[in-house]
Design a protein around this motif. Sequence first.
Motif, PDB file in Angstrom:
ATOM      1  N   TYR A  60      23.816 -36.220 -29.446  1.00 44.86           N
ATOM      2  CA  TYR A  60      22.945 -37.468 -29.090  1.00 44.86           C
ATOM      3  C   TYR A  60      22.211 -37.127 -27.876  1.00 44.86           C
ATOM      4  N   LEU A  61      22.645 -36.303 -26.967  1.00 45.58           N
ATOM      5  CA  LEU A  61      21.708 -35.679 -26.071  1.00 45.58           C
ATOM      6  C   LEU A  61      20.630 -35.004 -26.772  1.00 45.58           C
ATOM      7  N   ALA A  62      20.788 -34.296 -27.706  1.00 37.47           N
ATOM      8  CA  ALA A  62      19.772 -33.523 -28.548  1.00 37.47           C
ATOM      9  C   ALA A  62      18.656 -34.251 -29.081  1.00 37.47           C
ATOM     10  N   ASN A  63      18.918 -35.809 -28.943  1.00 37.09           N
ATOM     11  CA  ASN A  63      17.926 -36.770 -29.483  1.00 37.09           C
ATOM     12  C   ASN A  63      16.722 -36.705 -28.537  1.00 37.09           C
ATOM     13  N   GLY A  64      16.882 -36.130 -27.395  1.00 38.67           N
ATOM     14  CA  GLY A  64      15.865 -35.936 -26.489  1.00 38.67           C
ATOM     15  C   GLY A  64      15.248 -36.986 -25.745  1.00 38.67           C
ATOM     16  N   ALA A  65      14.041 -37.195 -25.321  1.00 37.43           N
ATOM     17  CA  ALA A  65      13.493 -38.150 -24.643  1.00 37.43           C
ATOM     18  C   ALA A  65      11.665 -38.305 -24.885  1.00 37.43           C
ATOM     19  N   ILE A  70       3.655 -33.242 -26.029  1.00 43.45           N
ATOM     20  CA  ILE A  70       4.966 -33.126 -26.663  1.00 43.45           C
ATOM     21  C   ILE A  70       5.978 -33.076 -25.390  1.00 43.45           C
ATOM     22  N   ASN A  71       6.830 -33.943 -25.706  1.00 42.55           N
ATOM     23  CA  ASN A  71       8.227 -33.569 -24.543  1.00 42.55           C
ATOM     24  C   ASN A  71       9.460 -32.947 -25.526  1.00 42.55           C
ATOM     25  N   ASN A  72       9.324 -31.610 -25.315  1.00 47.56           N
ATOM     26  CA  ASN A  72      10.195 -30.700 -26.137  1.00 47.56           C
ATOM     27  C   ASN A  72      11.503 -30.747 -25.458  1.00 47.56           C
ATOM     28  N   LEU A  73      12.710 -30.409 -26.423  1.00 47.91           N
ATOM     29  CA  LEU A  73      14.038 -30.144 -26.125  1.00 47.91           C
ATOM     30  C   LEU A  73      14.344 -29.099 -25.622  1.00 47.91           C
ATOM     31  N   ARG A  74      14.874 -29.067 -24.407  1.00 45.05           N
ATOM     32  CA  ARG A  74      15.312 -27.444 -23.907  1.00 45.05           C
ATOM     33  C   ARG A  74      14.306 -26.464 -23.541  1.00 45.05           C
ATOM     34  N   GLY A  75      13.108 -26.989 -23.108  1.00 38.64           N
ATOM     35  CA  GLY A  75      12.042 -26.110 -23.053  1.00 38.64           C
ATOM     36  C   GLY A  75      10.618 -26.748 -22.471  1.00 38.64           C
ATOM     37  N   SER A  76       9.842 -26.169 -21.972  1.00 38.04           N
ATOM     38  CA  SER A  76       8.677 -26.880 -21.608  1.00 38.04           C
ATOM     39  C   SER A  76       7.854 -27.727 -22.282  1.00 38.04           C
ATOM     40  N   ALA A  77       7.485 -28.953 -21.705  1.00 40.33           N
ATOM     41  CA  ALA A  77       6.499 -29.758 -22.402  1.00 40.33           C
ATOM     42  C   ALA A  77       5.337 -28.923 -22.720  1.00 40.33           C
ATOM     43  N   ARG A  78       4.549 -29.717 -23.557  1.00 34.77           N
ATOM     44  CA  ARG A  78       3.446 -28.842 -23.997  1.00 34.77           C
ATOM     45  C   ARG A  78       2.133 -29.806 -24.220  1.00 34.77           C
ATOM     46  N   LEU A  79       1.025 -29.295 -23.865  1.00 38.09           N
ATOM     47  CA  LEU A  79      -0.286 -29.818 -24.062  1.00 38.09           C
ATOM     48  C   LEU A  79      -1.253 -29.040 -25.054  1.00 38.09           C
ATOM     49  N   PHE A  80      -1.511 -29.759 -26.034  1.00 40.10           N
ATOM     50  CA  PHE A  80      -2.324 -29.063 -26.959  1.00 40.10           C
ATOM     51  C   PHE A  80      -3.737 -29.804 -26.639  1.00 40.10           C
ATOM     52  N   GLU A  81      -4.750 -28.676 -26.060  1.00 38.17           N
ATOM     53  CA  GLU A  81      -6.097 -29.361 -25.705  1.00 38.17           C
ATOM     54  C   GLU A  81      -6.864 -29.065 -26.953  1.00 38.17           C
ATOM     55  N   ASN A  82      -7.636 -30.053 -27.323  1.00 46.16           N
ATOM     56  CA  ASN A  82      -8.334 -30.307 -28.795  1.00 46.16           C
ATOM     57  C   ASN A  82      -9.619 -29.605 -28.542  1.00 46.16           C
TER      58      ASN A  82
END
Length: 491
Positions: A4-9, A384-396
């Motif tokens: 359930y930690l793997a459900n992320g945030a 995107i708030n990723n699990l076990r890694g950096s968040a990512r911004l995809f610039e359009n």
Amino acid sequence: MRTYLANGAGVAAGDLDDDGRIDLVFASVDNDSEILWNATVSPGAPDFTDMRLSVPNTRAAAIIDVDADGRLDVVLTRRNAAPMLLRNLGDRRFVRDLLLPNHLIAYTIAFADLNGDGALDIVAASYQAELEREAYSSQEQDARGGAFYYQRTATGYLVQRLADSASTQALAIALIDLDADGRRDIWIGNDFDQHDQIWLRTNEGWQPRGDFFAVTSHSTMSIDWADLGAAGGAALFTTDMNPYDTSPQNLARWVPMMSVTAQKLTAGDVQLPANVMQLRDDDGVWHNEAARRGVDATGWSWSGRFGDFDNDGLQDLYVVNGMVALDLFGHLPDGALIEENRALRGDADGRFTLAPKWGLNSTASGRGMLPVDIDGDGDLDIVINNLRGSARLFENRLCGGNGLLVDLRWRSAQNTRAVGAQLELRTSRGVLRRDVRVMSGYLSGDAPQVHFGIARGVTIEGLDVIWPDGARSQVHDVQVGEFVHVVREDR
């Protein structure tokens, strides 16, 4: 990593310092939450400065003016604790307070004016599986879990319990008008074999309607909604776990997990282990068209969101995928089911096809996700708030049509950002409809700013705003590419 930690945030967006730029708040299940202050100077070059909030172990994130002082506040649900309110004092200063009047351990939360009095009410719900994993006794689970409606009053909140802890496995909440009577209803999307829960607003109060939909997702992980226009009108989209790749090689990664998490579906069960897209017919009845429209299987899916990503006036879909859990995928390296996120382009017939050229096929195990215009250039970026890694911004940089951004302010109301307002943009190609919301998808908070994509060659004829109390405003001389601020001043 425990299951359930793997459900992320989640992640939330909003202009917290009122400088005209959208800031971001990231929740974290095992670290401090964080604000990224938007320091972008020019379109196409996003820039941020970070500030830790010293609020650890959080799940959902929302940005909303809770105290009606005109400044957007931050709300975070927490593991093993009641939701936290970070009241915005201005100058990038916050004071911490508990949000709700009881000790509910809410997994997810949503805000809307549900009784029409002009104030924002709250629906919050727990996740029974996590309460059990954290070794709460049955008595503690019953006391601190369940689904609750918090009606805002002049002196605080009136609390009504909608469901007990044992029947609440909430991953998502939607506060929308399901029966087309002009009043918002409550829809809680539940995990596992627990059916989704729906309460319709009636003159006698909240009435449970467990049989409202003919079909639902089995493990409803995310809820989003949009208007598809002539291609179907209102659409409701829920995500679930369903492999998009049915090759023997890929199914071999899924089968061991399926053998230990057998679903307990019974004869006549409305639950379907797949994404569901509900569309309403002329009689007001919802029907599942996910398979026909190409969106029923997107992997182990978390947040699924509509958005006009190519500014052609049609809604697209983006879904983030993946799972990490040794007790489910111990047969895979690092216990990780690695899958690509799925970008699906909508067409004029309301069908969706993969858009691999958009470059959104990340495999970083996303959880919370938002489409939002970060750099103010009129198109939707993706955070995107990723699990076990950096968040990512995809610039359009799809370079499609043009965009229009709308921001509403209702200064005389407690609902200062007009949450629940409906916007209708009249164009030479028909009417585009959007709404102002606080939460949707999976654990993530929408910006009050509303985006319209405008296809090339399309002209704007006018903008209508239907405020939460039913009052209407017409905005004239709206031009493509503008950022429109609509301020309601009641006299």
